[in-house]
Write an enzyme that holds these catalytic residues in place. Structure first.
Site, PDB file in Angstrom:
ATOM      1  CE  LYS A   3      -3.537  -2.195   2.914  1.00  0.00           C
ATOM      2  NZ  LYS A   3      -4.525  -1.950   3.959  1.00  0.00           N
ATOM      3  CE1 TYR A  43      -9.215  -2.601   1.213  1.00  0.00           C
ATOM      4  CE2 TYR A  43      -8.440  -0.460   0.484  1.00  0.00           C
ATOM      5  CZ  TYR A  43      -8.209  -1.666   1.106  1.00  0.00           C
ATOM      6  OH  TYR A  43      -6.971  -1.954   1.634  1.00  0.00           O
TER       7      TYR A  43
HETATM    8  P1  GDP Z   1      -7.500  -6.684   5.612  1.00  0.00           P
HETATM    9  O1  GDP Z   1      -8.133  -7.653   4.635  1.00  0.00           O
HETATM   10  O2  GDP Z   1      -6.697  -7.368   6.694  1.00  0.00           O
HETATM   11  O3  GDP Z   1      -6.726  -5.592   4.934  1.00  0.00           O
HETATM   12  O4  GDP Z   1      -8.697  -5.987   6.413  1.00  0.00           O
HETATM   13  P2  GDP Z   1     -10.147  -5.437   5.986  1.00  0.00           P
HETATM   14  O5  GDP Z   1     -10.524  -5.919   4.622  1.00  0.00           O
HETATM   15  O6  GDP Z   1     -11.077  -5.719   7.116  1.00  0.00           O
HETATM   16  O7  GDP Z   1      -9.947  -3.869   5.975  1.00  0.00           O
HETATM   17  C1  GDP Z   1      -9.354  -3.235   4.870  1.00  0.00           C
HETATM   18  C2  GDP Z   1      -8.415  -2.155   5.337  1.00  0.00           C
HETATM   19  O8  GDP Z   1      -9.165  -1.097   5.912  1.00  0.00           O
HETATM   20  C3  GDP Z   1      -7.442  -2.544   6.438  1.00  0.00           C
HETATM   21  O9  GDP Z   1      -6.305  -3.208   5.969  1.00  0.00           O
HETATM   22  C4  GDP Z   1      -7.080  -1.194   7.020  1.00  0.00           C
HETATM   23  O10 GDP Z   1      -6.067  -0.588   6.241  1.00  0.00           O
HETATM   24  C5  GDP Z   1      -8.350  -0.400   6.838  1.00  0.00           C
HETATM   25  N1  GDP Z   1      -9.102  -0.255   8.080  1.00  0.00           N
HETATM   26  C6  GDP Z   1      -9.636  -1.211   8.874  1.00  0.00           C
HETATM   27  N2  GDP Z   1     -10.285  -0.663   9.913  1.00  0.00           N
HETATM   28  C7  GDP Z   1     -10.179   0.683   9.760  1.00  0.00           C
HETATM   29  C8  GDP Z   1     -10.674   1.820  10.492  1.00  0.00           C
HETATM   30  O11 GDP Z   1     -11.343   1.696  11.520  1.00  0.00           O
HETATM   31  N3  GDP Z   1     -10.359   3.056   9.983  1.00  0.00           N
HETATM   32  C9  GDP Z   1      -9.639   3.222   8.829  1.00  0.00           C
HETATM   33  N4  GDP Z   1      -9.363   4.467   8.378  1.00  0.00           N
HETATM   34  N5  GDP Z   1      -9.154   2.193   8.123  1.00  0.00           N
HETATM   35  C10 GDP Z   1      -9.435   0.940   8.586  1.00  0.00           C
END
Ligand code: GDP
Length: 130
Positions: A3, A43
């Site tokens: 990223k 996303y």
């Molecule tokens: P991953 O698959 O482990 O990347 O996790 P997720 O798909 O659940 O979330 C996607 C991304 O969103 C994460 O890697 C973090 O960079 C971001 N993220 C998760 N929780 C939060 C939050 O509460 N606030 C913000 N700004 N970003 C978040």
């Protein structure tokens, strides 16, 4: 994917090396700055989350290194997720990329597909000509 924070911090070599040392093969890679449409599609599952706008701002702020990583079986996505570490900074174990290098959950350096199906969807998004 490395990223924007990973590219900005000069951690791309370290991150790619960890996948390679594990025995996975890099079969495609491109440094590119995502536009908002690409970041929002990437996303899509988080579209209704309160942090969606922030997430898209982050992903589009500077180049990412998008990669396709291949392994010998169909569990490569899972191996990658283990190397990457847990999403929350509080849970990411030392020895994982996030556990070793990230200090926030928002900027946690790496994205990894969470299933075979999402890997295919994301490869189609980031490498439409592959
Ligand atoms: P991953 O698959 O482990 O990347 O996790 P997720 O798909 O659940 O979330 C996607 C991304 O969103 C994460 O890697 C973090 O960079 C971001 N993220 C998760 N929780 C939060 C939050 O509460 N606030 C913000 N700004 N970003 C978040």
């Amino acid at each position: 994917m490395c990223k924007p924070d990973a590219v900005e911090r000069g951690l791309v070599g370290e991150i790619v090396a960890r996948f390679e040392r594990k025995g996975l093969t890099l079969v495609a890679a491109e440094l590119k700055t995502a536009d908002r449409a690409l970041a929002e599609a990437h996303y899509d599952e988080h579209r209704d989350k309160p942090f969606f706008g922030e997430l898209v701002d982050f992903l589009t702020r500077s180049p990412v290194l998008a990669m396709v990583v291949e392994g010998p079986a169909d569990n490569t996505f899972s191996i990658c997720r283990t190397l990457i570490g847990k999403t929350s900074v509080d849970d990411a174990q030392p020895g994982s990329i996030r556990g070793d290098f990230a200090t926030t959950t928002n900027e946690n350096l790496v994205h990894g597909s969470d299933s075979h199906e999402s890997a295919q969807r994301e490869i189609d998004l980031w490498f439409p000509n592959l």
